[in-house]
Structures are given as C-alpha cells and as structure tokens.
Design an enzyme around this catalytic site. Sequence first.
Site, short mmCIF file in Angstrom:
data_model
loop_
_atom_site.label_atom_id
_atom_site.label_comp_id
_atom_site.label_asym_id
_atom_site.label_seq_id
_atom_site.Cartn_x
_atom_site.Cartn_y
_atom_site.Cartn_z
N ARG A 86 0.84 -1.21 0.00
CA ARG A 86 0.00 0.00 0.00
C ARG A 86 0.87 1.25 0.00
O ARG A 86 0.54 2.26 -0.62
CB ARG A 86 -0.92 -0.01 1.22
CG ARG A 86 -1.96 -1.13 1.19
CD ARG A 86 -2.74 -1.18 2.47
NE ARG A 86 -3.72 -2.27 2.49
CZ ARG A 86 -3.44 -3.52 2.85
NH1 ARG A 86 -2.21 -3.85 3.22
NH2 ARG A 86 -4.38 -4.46 2.85
N ASP A 146 -9.75 -5.01 8.41
CA ASP A 146 -8.80 -5.97 9.00
C ASP A 146 -9.40 -6.59 10.26
O ASP A 146 -9.23 -7.78 10.54
CB ASP A 146 -7.48 -5.26 9.34
CG ASP A 146 -7.01 -4.40 8.18
OD1 ASP A 146 -6.08 -4.78 7.48
OD2 ASP A 146 -7.63 -3.33 7.97
N ARG A 149 -11.73 -9.20 9.18
CA ARG A 149 -11.02 -10.42 8.75
C ARG A 149 -10.59 -11.23 9.98
O ARG A 149 -10.70 -12.46 10.01
CB ARG A 149 -9.79 -10.03 7.92
CG ARG A 149 -10.15 -9.51 6.54
CD ARG A 149 -8.97 -8.89 5.81
NE ARG A 149 -9.34 -8.56 4.43
CZ ARG A 149 -8.73 -7.65 3.69
NH1 ARG A 149 -7.72 -6.95 4.17
NH2 ARG A 149 -9.13 -7.44 2.45
N HIS A 173 -3.22 0.45 8.46
CA HIS A 173 -3.90 -0.50 7.58
C HIS A 173 -2.84 -0.93 6.58
O HIS A 173 -2.63 -0.29 5.55
CB HIS A 173 -5.09 0.16 6.87
CG HIS A 173 -5.67 -0.67 5.76
ND1 HIS A 173 -6.22 -1.92 5.95
CD2 HIS A 173 -5.77 -0.44 4.41
CE1 HIS A 173 -6.64 -2.41 4.80
NE2 HIS A 173 -6.37 -1.53 3.84
#
Length: 310
Positions: A86, A146, A149, A173
């Site tokens: 990212r 997240d 998840r 993140h």
Amino acid sequence: MPKVVIIGAGSVGTTLAYTLQITGVATELVLIDSNHELAEGQVMDMNHGLPFVPPVHILAGEYPDCKGADVIVLTAGARMKPGETRLDLVDRNAQIAKRIMDSITPHTREALILVVTNPVDIMTYVAVKHSGLPPRQVIGSGTVLDSARFRYLLGRHCTIDTHNVHAYVIGEHGDGEVLLWSQVRMAGTSLELFCKHCTDRCVSVDKTAITEAVKNSAYHIIEAKGSTNYGVALAVTKIVEAVIRDENSVLTVSMMLNGAYGINGCCLSVPCIVNKKGVSRIVEAELDHTERNELNQSAEVLKNICRGII
Ligand SMILES: NC(=O)c1ccc[n+]([C@@H]2O[C@H](COP(=O)([O-])OP(=O)(O)OC[C@H]3O[C@@H](n4cnc5c(N)ncnc54)[C@H](O)[C@@H]3O)[C@@H](O)[C@H]2O)c1
C-alpha cells in the site's frame, strides 16, 4: 434525507454504491469520477435495480453536488498491483487526494470525509492537513476491514458466529498493523477460557497463522482476482451507517491522534466511537507490552512518510 457522495467510480466505489443502494441507508447517492462516462454507466446500471430496493436517487455528478452531503467517501486513485504494498501508492495518490479535497471544500465544510484510498492512513493525514477540517470530521476506513477479517477467522476456527466475536486490529492498515490478541472476547469470555471449555477436538488457535492470514489477506486476493472490493465495501457501509444513523458504534477507523495512546501527529486506527459527528471519542484499550511496542513502531513508520508529504 441522507446523502452520500462517492468519489471514484471504480471497483471499490461502485461496490460501495451498490451495498449502500441495497441497505437503503442513503436516499441520495452521487458518484463522481474523472472518467465521467464511467460514472454515468455505473449509475445507469444501478438505477435499473431500483424497483427491487428501498427508494434512492442515484446520479453521476460533479463536485458542486457535494453540497448538502452527509458523508463524502474518497475511493479515487491508484490501487496495488501484484507485488506492490500500500505504501508504494503514496506519491500517486497523495496528489489525487489533495486535488479532490481542493474540489470538495468550496462546496461543503460540514460533510464527514471518509477516506478509503490507500495507503489509507497517509491519505487521511493528507485530507486532514490539506483541508484544515477538524480531525474528528476526516477519518479513514482504517482497519475496520482488518478487524472484520480477524473476527471472521476466529469465528471460523471456533465455530461461533462472527457477531459474537469481539476482536480489533489497530495501527496502520497495512504491513505494520497490530492484532490485539490480548483483548479478544468470544461471547464475553477470553479466548483462552472459551477454548479451554471447547468440546470440539480442534487444535488450539494458531495465533501466528491467523495473524499472517489477516495481514496478507489483501495480497492473496489481489494475486487471485486483481483487487479487493466486497469486504471493503461492506466495512465502509458499516462506517457510513454509523455516521448517518448516529450509532455510536465502536469501529477501528483511522484518525489523527493528538496524544491518545501516547501518539501524536499521524493518522492510524484505534477503537473509536463513531456517530454523526464523526469520531466522538477514542477508546483507550488496554494493550500488553508487545502490542504497545508494535503500535509505536507502526506510528513511527507512518510519521516518517507523512513528514515528506505536506
Ligand atoms: N482502505 C481499504 O481497506 C481499501 C480496500 C481496497 C481498496 N482500497 C483502495 O481504494 C482505491 C480504489 O481502488 P479500486 O480498486 O476501486 O481502483 P479502480 O482503479 O477500480 O478505481 C479507481 C477510480 O478512481 C478514479 N480516479 C482516479 N483519479 C481520480 C480523480 N482525480 N478524481 C476522481 N476520480 C479519479 C479512476 O477513474 C477510477 O475509476 C485504491 O487506492 C485501493 O488501494 C482501499
């Protein structure tokens, strides 16, 4: 008349528009994209589903349509290609985020700005600093996905509904995110106690494997299908609902920290109470020594990047 504007009519933006259309949380949805024809095509497609969902007015718009919005979601920008992280997107997307904030703020300074574009913590920082809006009003989707998840994997392992799993991921993140194992609660009990009384003959929770699976989820999905869209769209829908319905939901959104958790001057995710004002309060969770160190490291990485941007 809740109004949501989505900037970026690509994969994430349109999946989000679709989930918002289905949930009925907004009565007006506007899609803005530098490729206006794309936004028009997406809107036309969604409008053909209107007889089957709660009433909502959907249009392809321009920046003046930000006026009167309750929430403006930023999903415009480059996405990761296989092999990228990212943080590799910083330069490309920071310029886009600055231009977009310059285009929004002449039309509204009241809307809640919700940044999804990656790297989301850095883009949230750019949006706060560049707009001059109050930090509680400019938040990032952060680690809400997240955390979902994490909850999904724990629920699957322990055969328990994810709604009964409380588990948070905080920090960046991205690769530096921190799974708060010390705070996991399964139906109100600690993970250790829950597993001790388990009658299934399952192997004990492999914390390393779950941590790696959470951190690498996006990489696996991108290898397999090129981008992520469904999970993030539902996570962002939850944040939009928390704002529009004034829910006071606890969500790990990314926001500018000014002393909470001993951190200053960068945006990252911690548990926050989210309502129509944006973040009304940061919840200071008890972290163990390792988690605190990891969070501080995560903050240092982000601060170093932010220093070179604004
Ligand atoms: N935060 C998260 O959890 C999360 C999850 C998935 C994706 N993302 C990020 O969301 C972003 C979008 O991903 P995607 O898969 O939808 O990408 P995409 O390429 O499908 O869509 C991006 C869209 O942005 C538009 N765009 C580019 N510059 C613009 C500008 N200046 N103004 C208006 N529109 C502009 C493009 O035309 C395109 O339609 C990426 O940065 C991606 O990494 C974040």
